[in-house]
Design an enzyme around this catalytic site. Structure first.
Site, PDB file in Angstrom:
ATOM      1  N   HIS A   1      19.372   6.825-103.691  1.00 52.02           N
ATOM      2  CA  HIS A   1      19.767   6.683-104.949  1.00 52.02           C
ATOM      3  C   HIS A   1      21.416   7.060-104.673  1.00 52.02           C
TER       4      HIS A   1
ATOM      5  N   GLY B   1      25.647 -23.015 -79.462  1.00 52.00           N
ATOM      6  CA  GLY B   1      25.108 -24.038 -80.317  1.00 52.00           C
ATOM      7  C   GLY B   1      25.627 -24.145 -81.574  1.00 52.00           C
TER       8      GLY B   1
ATOM      9  N   GLU C   1      22.709 -33.165-107.045  1.00 50.02           N
ATOM     10  CA  GLU C   1      21.251 -32.948-106.156  1.00 50.02           C
ATOM     11  C   GLU C   1      20.137 -33.818-106.777  1.00 50.02           C
TER      12      GLU C   1
ATOM     13  N   CYS D   1      24.835 -22.816 -84.400  1.00 48.47           N
ATOM     14  CA  CYS D   1      25.093 -21.356 -85.288  1.00 48.47           C
ATOM     15  C   CYS D   1      26.055 -20.754 -84.918  1.00 48.47           C
TER      16      CYS D   1
ATOM     17  N   GLY E   1      18.554 -28.412 -80.377  1.00 48.50           N
ATOM     18  CA  GLY E   1      18.960 -28.152 -81.704  1.00 48.50           C
ATOM     19  C   GLY E   1      18.917 -29.367 -82.777  1.00 48.50           C
ATOM     20  N   SER E   2      19.865 -29.426 -83.634  1.00 44.48           N
ATOM     21  CA  SER E   2      19.969 -30.711 -84.674  1.00 44.48           C
ATOM     22  C   SER E   2      21.541 -30.985 -85.022  1.00 44.48           C
TER      23      SER E   2
ATOM     24  N   GLY F   1      21.533 -27.850-101.474  1.00 38.21           N
ATOM     25  CA  GLY F   1      20.864 -26.785-100.608  1.00 38.21           C
ATOM     26  C   GLY F   1      21.629 -25.750-100.116  1.00 38.21           C
TER      27      GLY F   1
ATOM     28  N   ILE G   1      23.744 -25.505 -97.246  1.00 37.42           N
ATOM     29  CA  ILE G   1      24.950 -25.865 -96.750  1.00 37.42           C
ATOM     30  C   ILE G   1      25.862 -25.970 -97.925  1.00 37.42           C
TER      31      ILE G   1
HETATM   32  P1  FAD Z   1      21.436 -25.584 -81.830  1.00 34.15           P
HETATM   33  O1  FAD Z   1      22.004 -24.186 -82.346  1.00 34.15           O
HETATM   34  O2  FAD Z   1      21.690 -26.858 -82.581  1.00 34.15           O
HETATM   35  O3  FAD Z   1      21.799 -25.566 -80.204  1.00 34.15           O
HETATM   36  C1  FAD Z   1      21.475 -26.702 -79.645  1.00 34.15           C
HETATM   37  C2  FAD Z   1      22.558 -27.028 -78.472  1.00 34.15           C
HETATM   38  O4  FAD Z   1      21.921 -27.570 -77.413  1.00 34.15           O
HETATM   39  C3  FAD Z   1      24.011 -27.269 -78.821  1.00 34.15           C
HETATM   40  O5  FAD Z   1      24.876 -26.411 -78.140  1.00 34.15           O
HETATM   41  C4  FAD Z   1      23.953 -28.567 -78.408  1.00 34.15           C
HETATM   42  O6  FAD Z   1      25.209 -28.811 -77.917  1.00 34.15           O
HETATM   43  C5  FAD Z   1      23.140 -28.429 -76.739  1.00 34.15           C
HETATM   44  N1  FAD Z   1      22.475 -29.673 -76.372  1.00 34.15           N
HETATM   45  C6  FAD Z   1      21.795 -30.658 -77.107  1.00 34.15           C
HETATM   46  N2  FAD Z   1      21.437 -31.724 -76.383  1.00 34.15           N
HETATM   47  C7  FAD Z   1      21.847 -31.121 -74.876  1.00 34.15           C
HETATM   48  C8  FAD Z   1      21.542 -31.754 -73.565  1.00 34.15           C
HETATM   49  N3  FAD Z   1      20.972 -32.906 -73.424  1.00 34.15           N
HETATM   50  N4  FAD Z   1      21.942 -31.210 -72.597  1.00 34.15           N
HETATM   51  C9  FAD Z   1      22.949 -29.938 -72.819  1.00 34.15           C
HETATM   52  N5  FAD Z   1      22.820 -29.416 -74.011  1.00 34.15           N
HETATM   53  C10 FAD Z   1      22.389 -29.881 -75.105  1.00 34.15           C
HETATM   54  N6  FAD Z   1      20.756 -20.603 -89.645  1.00 34.15           N
HETATM   55  C11 FAD Z   1      20.661 -19.331 -90.124  1.00 34.15           C
HETATM   56  O7  FAD Z   1      19.508 -18.937 -89.789  1.00 34.15           O
HETATM   57  N7  FAD Z   1      21.369 -18.623 -91.039  1.00 34.15           N
HETATM   58  C12 FAD Z   1      22.713 -19.129 -91.214  1.00 34.15           C
HETATM   59  O8  FAD Z   1      23.343 -18.499 -92.118  1.00 34.15           O
HETATM   60  C13 FAD Z   1      22.821 -20.503 -90.998  1.00 34.15           C
HETATM   61  N8  FAD Z   1      23.805 -21.039 -91.363  1.00 34.15           N
HETATM   62  C14 FAD Z   1      24.365 -22.460 -91.066  1.00 34.15           C
HETATM   63  C15 FAD Z   1      25.410 -23.062 -91.520  1.00 34.15           C
HETATM   64  C16 FAD Z   1      25.711 -24.341 -91.226  1.00 34.15           C
HETATM   65  C17 FAD Z   1      26.959 -24.939 -91.622  1.00 34.15           C
HETATM   66  C18 FAD Z   1      24.688 -24.838 -90.336  1.00 34.15           C
HETATM   67  C19 FAD Z   1      25.124 -26.393 -89.851  1.00 34.15           C
HETATM   68  C20 FAD Z   1      23.870 -24.263 -89.836  1.00 34.15           C
HETATM   69  C21 FAD Z   1      23.269 -23.181 -90.173  1.00 34.15           C
HETATM   70  N9  FAD Z   1      22.194 -22.490 -89.952  1.00 34.15           N
HETATM   71  C22 FAD Z   1      21.898 -21.167 -90.278  1.00 34.15           C
HETATM   72  C23 FAD Z   1      21.024 -23.164 -88.947  1.00 34.15           C
HETATM   73  C24 FAD Z   1      21.392 -22.795 -87.546  1.00 34.15           C
HETATM   74  O9  FAD Z   1      22.707 -23.028 -87.254  1.00 34.15           O
HETATM   75  C25 FAD Z   1      20.298 -23.346 -86.787  1.00 34.15           C
HETATM   76  O10 FAD Z   1      18.847 -23.364 -87.482  1.00 34.15           O
HETATM   77  C26 FAD Z   1      20.221 -23.173 -85.147  1.00 34.15           C
HETATM   78  O11 FAD Z   1      21.413 -23.261 -84.855  1.00 34.15           O
HETATM   79  C27 FAD Z   1      19.157 -23.754 -84.650  1.00 34.15           C
HETATM   80  O12 FAD Z   1      19.162 -23.236 -83.085  1.00 34.15           O
HETATM   81  P2  FAD Z   1      18.757 -24.166 -82.037  1.00 34.15           P
HETATM   82  O13 FAD Z   1      18.956 -23.297 -80.919  1.00 34.15           O
HETATM   83  O14 FAD Z   1      17.353 -24.746 -81.992  1.00 34.15           O
HETATM   84  O15 FAD Z   1      19.862 -25.315 -81.699  1.00 34.15           O
HETATM   85  P1  NAD Z   2      18.746 -28.356 -97.190  1.00 35.66           P
HETATM   86  O1  NAD Z   2      17.496 -28.973 -96.930  1.00 35.66           O
HETATM   87  O2  NAD Z   2      18.961 -26.811 -97.312  1.00 35.66           O
HETATM   88  O3  NAD Z   2      19.471 -28.955 -98.579  1.00 35.66           O
HETATM   89  C1  NAD Z   2      19.468 -30.496 -98.739  1.00 35.66           C
HETATM   90  C2  NAD Z   2      19.509 -30.752-100.028  1.00 35.66           C
HETATM   91  O4  NAD Z   2      19.836 -32.173-100.307  1.00 35.66           O
HETATM   92  C3  NAD Z   2      18.132 -30.511-100.994  1.00 35.66           C
HETATM   93  O5  NAD Z   2      18.275 -29.590-102.012  1.00 35.66           O
HETATM   94  C4  NAD Z   2      17.843 -31.878-101.049  1.00 35.66           C
HETATM   95  O6  NAD Z   2      16.963 -32.004-102.191  1.00 35.66           O
HETATM   96  C5  NAD Z   2      19.182 -32.667-101.331  1.00 35.66           C
HETATM   97  N1  NAD Z   2      19.010 -33.997-101.120  1.00 35.66           N
HETATM   98  C6  NAD Z   2      18.277 -34.776-100.214  1.00 35.66           C
HETATM   99  N2  NAD Z   2      18.592 -35.983-100.225  1.00 35.66           N
HETATM  100  C7  NAD Z   2      19.334 -36.282-101.451  1.00 35.66           C
HETATM  101  C8  NAD Z   2      19.823 -37.197-101.918  1.00 35.66           C
HETATM  102  N3  NAD Z   2      19.820 -38.409-101.551  1.00 35.66           N
HETATM  103  N4  NAD Z   2      21.015 -37.066-103.080  1.00 35.66           N
HETATM  104  C9  NAD Z   2      21.060 -35.799-103.458  1.00 35.66           C
HETATM  105  N5  NAD Z   2      20.490 -34.621-102.982  1.00 35.66           N
HETATM  106  C10 NAD Z   2      19.739 -34.624-102.012  1.00 35.66           C
HETATM  107  O7  NAD Z   2      19.767 -28.952 -96.066  1.00 35.66           O
HETATM  108  P2  NAD Z   2      21.403 -28.366 -95.632  1.00 35.66           P
HETATM  109  O8  NAD Z   2      21.814 -27.613 -96.804  1.00 35.66           O
HETATM  110  O9  NAD Z   2      21.979 -29.738 -95.251  1.00 35.66           O
HETATM  111  O10 NAD Z   2      21.154 -27.501 -94.421  1.00 35.66           O
HETATM  112  C11 NAD Z   2      20.536 -28.282 -93.285  1.00 35.66           C
HETATM  113  C12 NAD Z   2      19.650 -27.026 -92.837  1.00 35.66           C
HETATM  114  O11 NAD Z   2      20.497 -26.072 -92.174  1.00 35.66           O
HETATM  115  C13 NAD Z   2      18.697 -26.339 -93.538  1.00 35.66           C
HETATM  116  O12 NAD Z   2      17.623 -26.306 -92.922  1.00 35.66           O
HETATM  117  C14 NAD Z   2      19.018 -24.779 -93.474  1.00 35.66           C
HETATM  118  O13 NAD Z   2      17.874 -24.124 -93.285  1.00 35.66           O
HETATM  119  C15 NAD Z   2      20.120 -24.702 -92.490  1.00 35.66           C
HETATM  120  N6  NAD Z   2      21.108 -23.888 -92.956  1.00 35.66           N
HETATM  121  C16 NAD Z   2      20.573 -22.510 -93.159  1.00 35.66           C
HETATM  122  C17 NAD Z   2      21.797 -21.584 -93.715  1.00 35.66           C
HETATM  123  C18 NAD Z   2      21.251 -20.330 -94.164  1.00 35.66           C
HETATM  124  O14 NAD Z   2      20.168 -19.661 -93.592  1.00 35.66           O
HETATM  125  N7  NAD Z   2      21.945 -19.358 -94.651  1.00 35.66           N
HETATM  126  C19 NAD Z   2      22.761 -22.032 -93.871  1.00 35.66           C
HETATM  127  C20 NAD Z   2      23.351 -23.198 -93.616  1.00 35.66           C
HETATM  128  C21 NAD Z   2      22.334 -24.308 -93.039  1.00 35.66           C
END
Ligand code: FAD
Ligand code: NAD
Length: 468
Positions: free
Chosen positions: A446, A40, A205, A42, A146-147, A184, A186
């Protein structure tokens, strides 16, 4: 037609973990993934590649700026090989996604490649890229789709100059000036990657602080440190237009006084959140309710309005985090197997993998104030630790919030080196409903960064911190 106890749609951390737990519990399980690799968002375009780039860029910055402090001289110029750095990231992703395919085989989970869509409540059609359709029958289905990145209505995401995290993880050049919309998780993680690699970075922001859902003290500290790293911030700015003019991206925004301001750069990363993904699922055919926020609606058992269909992870309400999705995967598998599992959402930690790292669990100070809880606070600066001075990582703090009357720990908020790992101690403490006194009386090795947790606990129980 193949028949299963459970079909999981989506192989992200929610889906693949749910499938493994179902198989462990003796349920005949299938997993459906539309892409050719498992894992996915992640594993493919999220947690794993971003952390690989954060680590690589951190090494680069250390070699450029910090080795000298340690008496290490590099004869000649330190050079960036971006292609190689990206290649390493791709290898890390490949190894990790292949690992999930191995786990599916090991647990005898049948894997289908293709888009899964509901024909009705118990039948799922799987359409492969080659156009071949297969239908399977499933007593229970877990939606884990997912998303996807969200955007602003007026932005045309051309994916060349106006990009999402997916493109930012595979740029072929270091931007001269990366404009980041959204301060945020990302925006800050990937903004810091490109800052270290030499880009100018400006974060725009909407709110008056970065990482606005975390404790305000963390926002302040991270902004202070990132400003020292020369990242620019335009807070309280409402973006109104984004245009790709060819070699340049022009952003128009209004500041808090209502004045129009313009930002120019060569790349614009749009990181304003993510939206649940249900395209192609044909949820209507099974009568599954999707709410106004495009989330699959679930009850406290993560069950949809259709009895035999569950949903987990980013596609439902709550934090969009891999470990939250994993907990929900286990929860639903055990629920289907007749067990009575539990998730404490208050104890799901949040981490930002910038340097210094930021990590939190439980209530923030702002939430406690809003809930009118009488609380005590103890804070300890990282710079007072021997371990921090030894490594040179002196920024940050550990803050512990407790119930003023009972001393129970209600929230722990950290900024500093390795706090992504340190937060686990706070989660364990809170899971066992520890008091600050409990933590304060535990021996912490420590010299470690963990000593800051003990010291903050001592501070929370009165003015007892030993090293400030
Ligand atoms: P996803 O990982 O989105 O997986 C969904 C899967 O479903 C995908 O592979 C998709 O192809 C598949 N799918 C969708 N529809 C269908 C369908 N109809 N049939 C078959 N397959 C389908 N979270 C953290 O906790 N720590 C982090 O460090 C972190 N870093 C991130 C960095 C970035 C750049 C991004 C974008 C996200 C990050 N996240 C992080 C968030 C994390 O990736 C998501 O919260 C997590 O992947 C959600 O898992 P999920 O299983 O719900 O969905
Ligand atoms: P986020 O919700 O973390 O941050 C989005 C930011 O955009 C917020 O600060 C918000 O106030 C700002 N924003 C929203 N609308 C705006 C606008 N019109 N103009 C300017 N700023 C605006 O979302 P993200 O950083 O896109 O990450 C998406 C998701 O992925 C999050 O839910 C996060 O939990 C997950 N993620 C997690 C990790 C991690 O766990 N380390 C890393 C990457 C992503």
């Amino acid at each position: 037609m193949s028949t299963y106890d459970v079909a999981v749609i989506g192989s992200g951390p929610g889906g693949y973990v749910a499938a493994i737990r179902c198989a462990q519990l003796g349920l005949k399980t299938a997993i459906i993934e539309k892409y050719s690799t498992m894992g996915g968002t992640c594993l493919n375009v999220g947690c794993i590649p971003s952390k690989a780039l954060l680590d690589s860029s951190h090494h680069y910055e250390d070699a450029l700026k910090h080795f000298e402090d340690h008496g290490i001289e590099i004869p000649g110029e330190v050079k960036l090989n971006l292609e190689k750095m990206m290649g390493r990231k791709a290898t890390v992703v490949e190894q990790t996604t292949k690992g999930i395919a191995f786990l599916m085989d090991k647990n005898k989970i049948n894997t289908y490649e293709g888009v899964g869509s509901f024909k009705d409540k118990t039948h799922i059609n799987i359409a492969s890229a080659e156009g071949e359709d297969v239908t399977i029958e499933a007593k229970h289905t877990i939606i884990a789709t997912g998303s996807k990145p969200s955007s602003l209505p007026f932005i045309d995401l051309d994916k060349e100059r106006i990009i999402t995290s997916t493109e930012a993880l595979k740029l072929k050049e270091v931007p001269k000036h990366m404009l980041v919309i959204g301060g945020g998780v990302i925006g800050l993680e990937l903004g810091q990657v490109y800052k270290r690699l030499g880009a100018e970075v400006t974060v725009i922001e909407y709110m008056d602080r970065i990482i606005p859902t975390m404790d305000a003290a963390q926002s302040k500290e991270l902004a202070k440190v990132m400003k020292k790293q020369k990242v620019k911030f335009a807070l309280s700015h409402k973006v109104t237009a984004v245009e790709n003019t060819g070699d340049e991206v022009v952003i128009k925004a209004t500041d808090k006084k209502g004045k129009e301001v313009e930002f120019k750069g060569d790349y614009c990363l749009v990181s304003v959140g993510r939206k649940p993904f249900t395209d192609g699922l044909e949820a209507d055919n099974a009568g599954i309710k999707i709410n106004d926020r495009k989330q699959v609606e679930v009850n406290e058992h993560l069950q949809t309005n259709v009895e035999n269909i569950y949903a987990i992870g980013d596609v439902i309400k709550g934090a969009m985090l891999a470990h939250k999705a994993e907990e929900e995967g286990v929860f639903v598998a055990e629920t289907i197997a007749g067990q009575k599992p539990h998730i404490d959402y208050n104890l799901i930690p949040g981490v930002v993998y910038t340097w210094p790292e930021v990590a939190s669990v439980g209530k923030t100070e702002e939430q406690l104030k809003e809930d009118r809880v009488e609380y005590a606070s103890g804070q300890f600066p990282m710079r007072a630790l021997g371990r921090s001075r030894a490594s040179g990582d002196i920024d940050g703090f550990v803050k512990i919030l407790t119930n003023k009357e009972t001393d129970e720990v209600l929230g722990v908020h950290m900024v500093g080196a390795r706090v992504a790992d340190l937060i686990a101690e706070a989660v364990v403490a809170m899971e066992f409903r520890a008091s600050a006194e409990d933590i304060a009386r535990m021996s912490h090795a420590h010299p470690t960064y963990a000593e800051a947790v003990k010291e903050a606990a001592l501070a929370a129980t009165g003015d007892r911190a030993l090293h400030v």
